[in-house]
Design a protein around this motif. Structure first.
Motif, PDB file in Angstrom:
ATOM      1  N   ASP A  35       0.749  -1.272  -0.367  1.00 53.72           N
ATOM      2  CA  ASP A  35       0.441   0.181   0.309  1.00 53.72           C
ATOM      3  C   ASP A  35       1.030   0.712  -0.311  1.00 53.72           C
ATOM      4  O   ASP A  35       2.398   1.374  -0.032  1.00 53.72           O
ATOM      5  CB  ASP A  35      -1.172   0.133   1.013  1.00 53.72           C
ATOM      6  CG  ASP A  35      -0.333   0.213   2.336  1.00 53.72           C
ATOM      7  OD1 ASP A  35       0.778   0.427   2.678  1.00 53.72           O
ATOM      8  OD2 ASP A  35      -0.766  -0.921   3.796  1.00 53.72           O
TER       9      ASP A  35
ATOM     10  N   GLN B  50     -12.869  -5.615  11.261  1.00 54.22           N
ATOM     11  CA  GLN B  50     -12.527  -4.860  10.481  1.00 54.22           C
ATOM     12  C   GLN B  50     -10.744  -4.206  10.044  1.00 54.22           C
ATOM     13  O   GLN B  50     -10.825  -3.441   9.397  1.00 54.22           O
ATOM     14  CB  GLN B  50     -11.933  -3.642  11.983  1.00 54.22           C
ATOM     15  CG  GLN B  50     -13.885  -4.098  13.105  1.00 54.22           C
ATOM     16  CD  GLN B  50     -13.238  -3.242  14.590  1.00 54.22           C
ATOM     17  OE1 GLN B  50     -12.812  -1.675  14.500  1.00 54.22           O
ATOM     18  NE2 GLN B  50     -13.128  -3.965  15.624  1.00 54.22           N
TER      19      GLN B  50
ATOM     20  N   SER C  64     -10.559  -1.716   6.704  1.00 55.69           N
ATOM     21  CA  SER C  64     -11.507  -0.503   7.070  1.00 55.69           C
ATOM     22  C   SER C  64     -11.040   0.642   6.426  1.00 55.69           C
ATOM     23  O   SER C  64     -10.001   1.613   7.387  1.00 55.69           O
ATOM     24  CB  SER C  64     -12.662  -0.538   8.204  1.00 55.69           C
ATOM     25  OG  SER C  64     -12.608  -2.036   7.475  1.00 55.69           O
ATOM     26  N   PRO C  65     -12.240   2.013   6.104  1.00 50.96           N
ATOM     27  CA  PRO C  65     -11.683   3.313   6.401  1.00 50.96           C
ATOM     28  C   PRO C  65     -11.173   3.831   7.299  1.00 50.96           C
ATOM     29  O   PRO C  65     -12.505   3.308   8.473  1.00 50.96           O
ATOM     30  CB  PRO C  65     -12.654   3.680   4.853  1.00 50.96           C
ATOM     31  CG  PRO C  65     -13.341   2.937   4.274  1.00 50.96           C
ATOM     32  CD  PRO C  65     -12.807   1.317   5.409  1.00 50.96           C
ATOM     33  N   GLY C  66     -10.618   4.111   8.151  1.00 49.39           N
ATOM     34  CA  GLY C  66     -10.428   4.857   9.244  1.00 49.39           C
ATOM     35  C   GLY C  66      -9.935   4.231   9.798  1.00 49.39           C
ATOM     36  O   GLY C  66      -9.364   4.730  11.525  1.00 49.39           O
ATOM     37  N   THR C  67      -9.531   3.189   9.748  1.00 52.07           N
ATOM     38  CA  THR C  67      -8.849   2.175  11.083  1.00 52.07           C
ATOM     39  C   THR C  67      -6.708   2.854  11.538  1.00 52.07           C
ATOM     40  O   THR C  67      -6.692   3.054  12.268  1.00 52.07           O
ATOM     41  CB  THR C  67      -8.821   0.653  10.589  1.00 52.07           C
ATOM     42  OG1 THR C  67      -8.379   0.580   9.731  1.00 52.07           O
ATOM     43  CG2 THR C  67      -9.839   0.929  10.723  1.00 52.07           C
TER      44      THR C  67
END
Length: 268
Positions: free
Chosen positions: A98, A196, A199-202
């Protein structure tokens, strides 16, 4: 093939005193000096065979047996038969990373290329996929690799540390699900955390690894790929944590978990 004596790479050739030479310093081997011997040994660079060395011995005034000198030093492990050309088993590697792990991925790629491995791009066949992520990656990625029987290595960056492994060979070694089951045995909240992942925001703030940790982790990844290319530890599975410094590492094995069915796929 002609014997071309070559002092071991990196071995220092020194004069110890008026009557002795010393080869190496850790701790080194002392040999009795003779007229012309030092000049002769300086030609032990893997380029000249015994015939040429005998002519050089005459030129520098060495009256001893050139072949006996070369043979004795070879038996002592100080001389090789020609310049060493170590075999470098190579493997094709896909680096799946990433944005947050780009610096580590670039360091890993540079080391792999320098070591003779091949880097392939997404969509091309690869022997091994190295998955680098900031935080634990979604498990769907590993399930797909397991089902496709694609060998893969997980590399996770968390805080100032990097967790490397396990390297999974589907049908041969424990899988990521085995790892998760083992963790669930001592961390009952792990299954909830798994849902989770990705997931966005983690991930609120991307990791900022110290330079020393980046290079130490990249070297560990290289070691895992080298071992994979050579077929070493083919049945082993482990995790290694590197950081915060280059010499602080922790290793533990990963075994098959009875709640995971991957062991049923073992290749005989």
């Amino acid at each position: 093939m002609a014997f071309r004596p070559c002092l071991r790479p990196g071995l220092l050739l020194l004069r110890r005193d008026a009557g002795h030479l010393q080869l190496g310093t850790s701790p080194g081997v002392v040999v009795r000096d003779e007229p012309g011997l030092l000049a002769l040994l300086r030609r032990f660079d893997g380029t000249a065979d015994l015939t040429r060395l005998r002519r050089h011995a005459d030129d520098v005034g060495f009256a001893g047996d050139v072949e006996a000198v070369a043979t004795d030093l070879r038996v002592a492990g100080l001389v090789l038969a020609g310049l060493p050309r170590p075999a470098r088993p190579t493997t094709s590697v896909l680096l799946d990373h990433d944005h947050a792990t780009t610096p580590l991925a670039e360091c890993v790629e540079a080391l792999l290329l320098e070591s003779g491995h091949r880097i392939v791009r997404r969509g091309a066949p690869a022997d091994l996929t190295v998955v680098l992520s900031a935080g634990e990656p979604p498990r769907a990625l590993f399930r797909a690799a397991q089902e496709a029987r694609d060998d893969h290595l997980r590399v996770v960056v968390e805080d100032e540390r990097v967790r490397i492994g396990p390297l999974v060979r589907p049908g041969l070694t424990p899988c990521i699900h085995c790892h998760d089951q083992h963790r669930t045995d001592w961390d009952r909240g792990w299954p909830a955390l798994l849902t989770q992942l990705g997931s966005p925001g983690t991930l609120v703030v991307p990791p900022a690894l110290p330079v020393a940790t980046v290079h130490a982790a990249a070297l560990r990844v290289l070691a895992e790929v080298d071992a994979y290319a050579r077929g070493q530890d083919a049945g082993a599975s482990r995790c290694v944590v590197v950081g915060p410094g280059p010499f602080d590492a922790d290793t533990w094995p990963i075994g098959f978990h009875p709640a995971c069915g991957c062991e049923l796929l073992l290749v005989a």
